[in-house]
Design a protein around this motif. Structure first.
Motif, short mmCIF file in Angstrom:
data_model
loop_
_atom_site.label_atom_id
_atom_site.label_comp_id
_atom_site.label_asym_id
_atom_site.label_seq_id
_atom_site.Cartn_x
_atom_site.Cartn_y
_atom_site.Cartn_z
N HIS A 50 -1.25 4.19 -0.85
CA HIS A 50 -1.90 3.95 0.45
C HIS A 50 -3.35 4.41 0.42
N LYS A 51 -3.85 4.81 -0.71
CA LYS A 51 -5.28 5.07 -0.82
C LYS A 51 -5.84 4.04 -1.80
N THR A 52 -5.69 4.34 -3.09
CA THR A 52 -6.31 3.50 -4.11
C THR A 52 -5.76 2.06 -4.13
N CYS A 61 2.42 15.33 4.82
CA CYS A 61 1.05 14.98 5.22
C CYS A 61 1.15 13.58 5.78
N THR A 62 1.07 12.56 4.92
CA THR A 62 1.33 11.20 5.37
C THR A 62 2.77 11.12 5.88
N ALA A 63 2.96 10.58 7.09
CA ALA A 63 4.30 10.45 7.66
C ALA A 63 4.62 8.97 7.86
N GLY A 123 -13.35 11.08 3.36
CA GLY A 123 -13.24 11.53 1.99
C GLY A 123 -11.82 11.88 1.63
N SER A 124 -11.43 11.54 0.41
CA SER A 124 -10.11 11.79 -0.14
C SER A 124 -9.05 10.80 0.37
N CYS A 125 -9.36 10.06 1.43
CA CYS A 125 -8.33 9.18 2.02
C CYS A 125 -8.49 7.73 1.62
N MET A 134 -1.89 16.23 -12.49
CA MET A 134 -3.17 15.75 -11.96
C MET A 134 -2.91 14.99 -10.66
N ASP A 135 -3.38 15.55 -9.56
CA ASP A 135 -3.25 14.92 -8.25
C ASP A 135 -4.03 13.60 -8.30
N GLY A 136 -3.34 12.49 -8.05
CA GLY A 136 -3.97 11.17 -8.22
C GLY A 136 -4.63 10.61 -6.99
C1 LIG Z 1 -3.99 12.45 0.51
C2 LIG Z 1 -3.93 13.53 -0.45
C3 LIG Z 1 -2.71 14.15 -0.78
C4 LIG Z 1 -1.41 13.93 -0.04
O1 LIG Z 1 -0.94 12.64 0.00
P1 LIG Z 1 -0.02 12.11 1.17
O2 LIG Z 1 0.28 10.73 0.79
O3 LIG Z 1 -0.79 12.21 2.43
O4 LIG Z 1 1.20 12.97 1.23
C5 LIG Z 1 -2.73 15.07 -1.81
N1 LIG Z 1 -3.88 15.41 -2.43
C6 LIG Z 1 -5.07 14.86 -2.09
C7 LIG Z 1 -6.31 15.27 -2.84
C8 LIG Z 1 -5.13 13.92 -1.08
O5 LIG Z 1 -6.31 13.39 -0.74
#
Ligand SMILES: *Cc1c(COP(=O)(O)O)cnc(C)c1O
Length: 958
Positions: free
Chosen positions: A709-711, A335-337, A512-514, A682-684
């Motif tokens: 790279h998000k939180t 996903c993230t490259a 959202g989510s990013c 748990m996906d963080g």
């Molecule tokens: C961004 C995201 C991912 C994937 O993370 P990457 O760093 O882009 O590989 C997985 N789960 C959720 C819910 C996300 O928002």
């Protein structure tokens, strides 16, 4: 006169106030609007009581920018930068200063998001297309992707591609030549083990003896050898094996390309094209293949399409192959490259041009030749007859000891094995460096004269590249690589592309989510300190004390924040973290004789990487339904857990859910899974709604990745880099990734370097240091406050899909456009494109629910900015109402015609039902800060039907 406290005057908490957008008065205003009197009461209405942390974090107080920078600088000073000749895929490089300052250190480039909204991303799309062209040209292949995470994971992806496309369907064996970089072999083996492939590592010439579906060879080899692999590749292909070649961009400027040798896949790292080593990353891997394998290509591909007015326009092509669409059937979980780094490498090529690049390669090669000649004159035995930049010589144990000791005194790192020493020349190598190298290898009395040696090389005394390997094909003929060789031109080219893109330095990006929050400048500054950026990942540990300390401190903080017991910093993206976490779960089950547990439950709301990662760990995915409120359907969960109890491996669950709510039943979910002997992943990604308030460990989860790279403020770089470290409970700690070169070797590696993209960890370190326990918690609280404010404001105009207890949402909300589309014909896509005319990037579109927009404002946006966004959304709704009322037809209105370019509104014949003014300046604030999309709406279907993934000839643009 009342005096301020010393605390206030010394600026403590100053950073927290700058990171958090709304000030006290604005917060009070928002709270009042929500009908609550304090942040505390809002949180207790929102977050289930039974998961609230009983104690504050123990990070300490917030440090000022100056303090934190000073502390980190002291730590950085503990890294010792030796001159590195280690090679192995990492080389010192000269980052052109015009690229350093205007790309790597420029928020216009580093704060952008993945170009899912291509009309406002043509700049980075062009830079990425240049990267693809560079990859195609140098490797001699037909099709390139727009970067993978690193060379080793690219090799693992090549293996997976080989399995998909090989005509040898019976074989389960992948062959790897033993002169491939050891870290690459390590990562390939890990991936193979998960897929249940057998890996044979042996001398290349043994491959044809085996019945294999694919092979990986390396050219030049890890010890520097070059040879023509054409016959060999043909032979393997006759046996239906798909042959991948790991290679090096720099060498290909002089050498026959793997494509010309018949390779099926070519991959490698673009690091030495102007990207600092950074103790292992981030760098872009390149990946090229045959056109006929395009549907199997891992990662993103940029393609040329056209816009509504038939102008050429770029976009991400063939997205239906990607994990977010195909889920457990995806080619890869990427996903993230590594967009920012791929762009740096492509700019490096644009800056130097083919001639300049060739000079650099020839210089590096010349140094290798001179050095070889000198060594031969001093009776050294070279391991190979032919090389590009790396020389390996066989030495006695005594000589080896002496040389290493002199190298240490000269602050030089060589690559060393039991009986050999290797030296890799690089772009920064000078004549003086060569002199020192001779002193180190031969002692000071060697009497070698570099000028005289050079003369001999020029006279042809050494033939280190055989005739058949001399590159005759041209490369980088496209105008873009031949136009910008003066610094002024280069500066303007970079700026011109930057201007086409909307990044966080223009306006809020509410994806959202990013979690597109502030990436503070103070956080970014240490990234380019030489003590962090110029370290080789395989430098001896005693030279990397600064990195060890920084990583340890950051790990300790993350342990505290997540409620876990240990952290691995190896995964270099969130998806890689998922993969590493699932491996740990799998190995844990195996260690208890439960190797048969292979079922992974995933709620339907999950991010596409979850099922894609589960597939990579060879787990079987079973989808759990969600109820009307967006929560996991507990009955369905119970039934499915019961049904597969014996074979249950784990559940992957995101919290707060991707539906933007704190599920009340989360503890119960964890319990159910545990009762059936499963583990909880748990996906963080949504940690920005947890930090300081609750934690995965406290809730009862076993493992999570964190998207730093998000939180934790690493900028998205236009689609990477990122970091996805995982936290685990102690029972999973023995199963964290190892590393064949620098770490424990019991467990396989998931990334090329032990600490992944270590070079960007200082960003998260700075963020946590400057926020402190209290600031971090406040950030989560204000993220929740802002999301609820925004939700409440929008709710008067749009349906909000899901809410939690007391009608609150977590840190994001989903606006449902489906009923609007039903009634008016206006879609979420039209709204996303129309937002561009208002100066905003669209929220996340159609994830996790098709036909919706998911909005995450984060804590960093001020009330003014939130209100501007709300005003835009409300104004757009009024436009939709006009369509509904029939004031505008569905074909002729500013929504379906959006976005509007300058060209568009300056047309002679304006035949629209709305004014030019309404098109371009729909609200007063837009006029003050107008962002002009550079192309009109792009035709996705045309782009996929007429796939072009390389630079079009210049004529196409005229
Ligand atoms: C961004 C995201 C991912 C994937 O993370 P990457 O760093 O882009 O590989 C997985 N789960 C959720 C819910 C996300 O928002």
């Amino acid at each position: 006169m009342s005096k301020k406290t010393l605390h206030a005057l010394t600026g403590e908490e100053q950073f927290v106030r700058r990171h958090i957008g709304p000030d006290q008065a604005q917060q009070a205003h928002m709270l009042q609007y929500l009908g609550t009197d304090s942040v505390e009461s809002l949180i207790s209405q929102t977050v289930p009581e039974n998961i609230r942390l009983p104690e504050p974090l123990s990070i300490g107080r917030s440090q000022t920018e100056e303090e934190a920078l000073a502390v980190l600088n002291k730590i950085a000073q503990k890294n010792e930068i030796y001159t590195s000749y280690i090679g192995m895929g990492y080389y010192p490089t000269l980052v052109p200063n015009v690229i350093l300052r205007n790309v790597l250190e420029n928020p216009g480039w580093y704060t952008a998001y993945t170009p899912y909204q291509p009309e406002i991303a043509q700049g980075r799309l062009e830079a990425l297309l240049n990267f693809q062209q560079l990859s195609i040209d140098l490797t001699g292949m037909e099709l390139a992707s727009a970067s993978l995470l690193d060379e080793a994971t690219a090799a693992a992806e090549a293996m997976a591609l080989a399995k998909r496309v090989s005509k040898n369907k019976k074989s389960n064996i992948f062959f790897v030549s033993d002169d491939v970089h050891p870290q690459t072999i390590d990562v390939v083996k890990t991936r193979a083990e998960m897929f249940g492939f057998e890996v044979i590592v042996d001398q290349a010439d043994k491959a044809p003896e085996h019945d294999i579906f694919g092979a990986l060879i390396q050219y030049p080899s890890t010890t520097g050898h070059i040879t023509d692999h054409s016959d060999y590749i043909a032979k393997l292909q006759e046996q239906k094996a798909v042959v991948s070649v790991a290679t090096d961009f720099m060498s290909l400027l002089m050498l026959k390309s793997p494509g010309e040798m018949g390779a099926d896949v070519v991959l490698g790292s673009a690091q030495r094209f102007g990207v600092p080593m950074g103790y292992g990353g981030p760098h872009a891997a390149f990946f090229t293949t045959r056109d006929k394998f395009k549907r199997s290509l891992p990662g993103r591909v940029i393609g040329v399409s056209k816009d509504r007015t038939d102008q050429p326009a770029l976009r991400m092509a063939m997205q239906t192959r990607e994990q977010h669409i195909r889920r457990e059937k995806a080619n890869s979980n990427i996903c993230t490259a590594q967009v920012l780094l791929a762009n740096m490498a492509s700019f490096y090529a644009v800056y130097h041009g083919p001639e300049g690049l060739k000079d650099i390669a020839e210089r590096i090669h010349r140094f290798a030749d001179i050095f070889a000649l000198g060594l031969q004159q001093n009776s050294f035995t070279l391991a190979h007859d032919h090389w590009f930049d790396t020389l390996t010589c066989e030495v006695s144990p005594e000589a080896r000891q002496e040389i290493l000791s002199r190298a240490n005194t000269a602050k030089i790192n060589l690559r060393t094995d039991l009986n050999t020493l290797s030296v890799s020349m690089n772009e920064t190598t000078t004549v003086q460096d060569l002199q020192v190298l001779f002193d180190v290898f031969c002692g000071e009395q060697h009497g070698l004269d570099i000028q005289a040696l050079d003369q001999k090389v020029v006279n042809g005394d050494i033939q280190s590249v055989p005739e058949a390997l001399i590159r005759t094909s041209t490369y980088l003929d496209h105008p873009v690589f031949n136009q910008y060789q003066s610094e002024t031109d280069m500066l303007r080219y970079i700026k011109r592309l930057e201007n086409k893109d909307l990044a966080l330095n223009h306006s809020m990006i509410s994806l959202g989510s990013c979690t597109m929050k502030l990436n503070a400048t103070a956080e970014m500054i240490p990234v380019t300190w030489p003590e962090f950026s110029n370290l080789h990942p395989f430098a001896p540990k005693d030279q990397t004390a600064g990195y060890q300390e920084m990583i340890q401190l950051l790990s300790d903080w993350l342990v505290n924040i997540t409620g876990y017991d240990a952290v691995s910093m190896q995964p270099n993206s969130g998806a890689q973290g998922e993969y590493a976490g699932l491996i740990a779960i799998k190995k844990y089950h195996e260690s208890r004789g439960d190797g048969h547990r292979n079922i992974c439950l995933i709620p339907s709301s999950a991010h596409g990487t979850n099922p894609a990662s589960a597939q990579m760990a060879n787990m079987k995915v079973i989808v759990v339904a969600c109820d009307k409120q967006g929560n996991v359907d507990m009955d369905d969960l119970k039934a499915k857990a019961e049904e597969v109890s014996e074979n249950l491996s784990c559940i992957m669950i995101t919290y707060p859910s991707t539906h933007g709510v704190y599920e009340e039943t989360i503890r119960e979910i964890c319990d159910i899974i545990h009762q059936h002997g499963g583990q909880v992943y748990m996906d963080g990604a949504n940690m920005n709604a947890q930090v300081g308030i609750t934690s995965p460990g406290y809730i009862g989860s076993d493992v999570s990745h964190l998207n730093l790279h998000k939180t934790f403020c690493i900028p998205h770089g236009g689609g990477g880099p990122g970091m996805g470290p995982i936290g685990v409970k102690s029972h999973l700690e023995p199963f964290l990734p190892g590393h064949a070169v620098t770490g424990g070797a019991e467990n396989g590696a998931v990334a090329a370097a032990e600490f992944g993209s270590a070079g960007i960890l200082p960003i998260s370190w700075m963020y946590i240091a400057m926020m402190g326990s209290e600031g971090l918690k406040q950030a989560s609280e204000i993220a929740i406050l802002s999301a609820n404010y925004l939700t409440q404001k929008l709710a008067a105009h749009y349906p909000i899909l899901y809410r939690g207890q007391n009608n609150r949402v977590a840190h994001e909300c989903i606006v449902d456009i489906r009923p609007i589309k039903e009634e008016t014909g206006i879609s979420e896509m039209d709204i996303a494109k129309r937002l561009m005319d208002y100066g905003f990037h669209a929220p996340t579109m159609s994830f996790p629910v098709a036909g919706t927009l998911m909005i995450e404002p984060t804590e960093s946006e001020s009330l003014e900015e939130l209100d501007r966004f709300i005003d835009a959304m409300v104004a757009i709704k009024e436009e939709i109402n006009k369509v509904e009322r029939g004031d505008w037809t569905l074909e002729n209105n500013p929504l379906v015609m959006a976005p509007h370019t300058q060209d568009d509104v300056l047309q002679e014949d304006w035949d629209r039902a709305y004014s030019r003014e309404e098109a371009a300046f729909p609200l007063p604030y837009v006029r003050e800060n107008k962002f002009w999309p550079t192309v009109t709406r792009i035709d996705d279907v045309f782009g996929d039907r007429n796939l072009i993934c390389s630079c079009p000839p210049v004529e196409a643009y005229t």
